[in-house]
Enzyme design. Sequence first.
Site: not given
Ligand code: AAO
Length: 493
Positions: A100, A196, A200, A232
């Site tokens: 992505n 992943d 998005h 995902e």
């Molecule tokens: C890091 C730093 C950031 C910086 C970035 C760039 O932490 O501060 O800005 O680098 O420099 C992982 C880490 C991130 C990290 C990233 C890159 O988790 O912290 O950022 O690597 O190094 C969304 C996405 C989902 C994603 C998830 C974490 O939709 O795809 O966020 N997961 C995958 C991987 C994950 C990875 C990435 C993607 C990126 O598994 O390990 O990130 O490659 C709502 C939305 C979701 C959203 C969440 C969190 O969820 O629906 O789509 O997930 O928010 O933002 C309830 C609700 C539920 C809601 C949830 C949380 O449960 O029912 O819908 O609350 O609010």
Amino acid sequence: FHNPNCADGRHTITHLFEWKWSDIAQECERFLGPYGYCGVQVSPPNENRVVTSPNRPWWERYQPVSYKLVTRSGNDQQFRDMVDRCNRQNIRIYVDVVMNHMTGSGGSGQGTGGSQWDGNSLSFPGVPFSSWDFNDASTCSTSDLNIHNYQNVQEVRNCRLVSLLDLRLSKDYVRTKVTEYLNYLIDIGVAGFRFDAAKHMWPEDLRVITGQLKNLNTKYFPSGSKPFIYQEVIDMGNEPIKMSEYFGTGRVTNFIYGAKLSPVFRNQNQAKWLVNWGEGWGMPSSTDVIVFIDNHDNQRGHGAGGAVLTFRDSRRYKMATAFMLAHPYGFTRVMSSYYWDVNYVNGNDANDWIGPPTNGDMSIKDVIVNSDLSCGNGWICEHRWRQIYNMVAFRNVVFGTSLVNWWDNGNYQIAFSRGNKGFIVFNLESYNLNTRLQTGLPAGQYCDVISGNYDNGACTGSSVIVSSDGTANFYIPASAEDPMIAIHIGAKV
Ligand code: AAO
């Protein structure tokens, strides 16, 4: 893309989060093969950003720099060696694919494979990608180009997830580069992919990309086999983007599963309601999902669902996992974690970034295995817990049978059979269970595969006598180490 491509009789994968390729190769040979697993989800194998502040977090691997196979888990040759050795043990490899986006915006440096990158000018010569390969103000309408509103579909798919530079997958060139990477992995012999951040990406872009994938390598798979794909997509029901939009290109990760099952095994929702677990709880069709209790994100407060059970609550976690593996719904994945010290500050874990166990030079530590099958060096290895690996075998034995002989006490004691091949009972009450139940099994003596193993025709734990009418008496003290009993025809004395 829905078929996991497991070898015959195997039905569960494990996520060996942040393991080195050399350790995974050994694990296939010494454990996963013999104990009946189907495969391994591996951490992203492609070159990533080196993050030093904080120092080498696990999440640096979700910031690609190129598609060269060089990471802290190992290099191209080590990856190939792992895939070959695992396939020879009938263990499949599933790759976590980050397509992505590339790194976060801003900053520059060298990736884990030595490729230059520049997050200001959007330059990734290791692929190569440059600024016109990314979404920008012409496709994303937020002022900082980041996603703020998950209710806006355009924004979620064209803007930046946590500032990660968002690839323009509508472009042929970008699709081609990504497809080349996936086909490169297919040629090596992988069995499939986790996509992943699929939420998005536009389903149409994924349709085009998956349409250009090769069939699996015939050295290991029947000719004409398609890669297994699970995407995902966090869909808890409160956003416009739905899991169902992605069924055309494979399965999806069902986050509702762990979020709704965990409270039951925390005694916050009566177990009797599990009578129609699965589609009956508003979840997608069994063959469209992969299911799990926790994943690498939500076990540390990232991603969806803050309250899932993890290894830290091991007694309840083992029960929830046993239920998952005993139940026919979904394709099952077992999380395998490493330990870190949590440090809650205002309800958030300030240590949620901590990477895998490392040596002084920040290389990843070897996985050490002990004679009792547990792991050392900071690796938790849930997949090696007896109550879990014996239920992986249970699932293999009962596969294809339906759930019958449901029983509950109207509250927190439940039991069910899988056809006439297996039976499981749980006692989540604060009082003992002592009841005669219909198991559906042929008469005989069976090992309880929770309290012990079936070893050379004998039980190392307790056993259960099924009488000729199929019933057996079950006694499970509320204080039992694991208040559940599981028996199956593969562990008959
Ligand atoms: C890091 C730093 C950031 C910086 C970035 C760039 O932490 O501060 O800005 O680098 O420099 C992982 C880490 C991130 C990290 C990233 C890159 O988790 O912290 O950022 O690597 O190094 C969304 C996405 C989902 C994603 C998830 C974490 O939709 O795809 O966020 N997961 C995958 C991987 C994950 C990875 C990435 C993607 C990126 O598994 O390990 O990130 O490659 C709502 C939305 C979701 C959203 C969440 C969190 O969820 O629906 O789509 O997930 O928010 O933002 C309830 C609700 C539920 C809601 C949830 C949380 O449960 O029912 O819908 O609350 O609010």
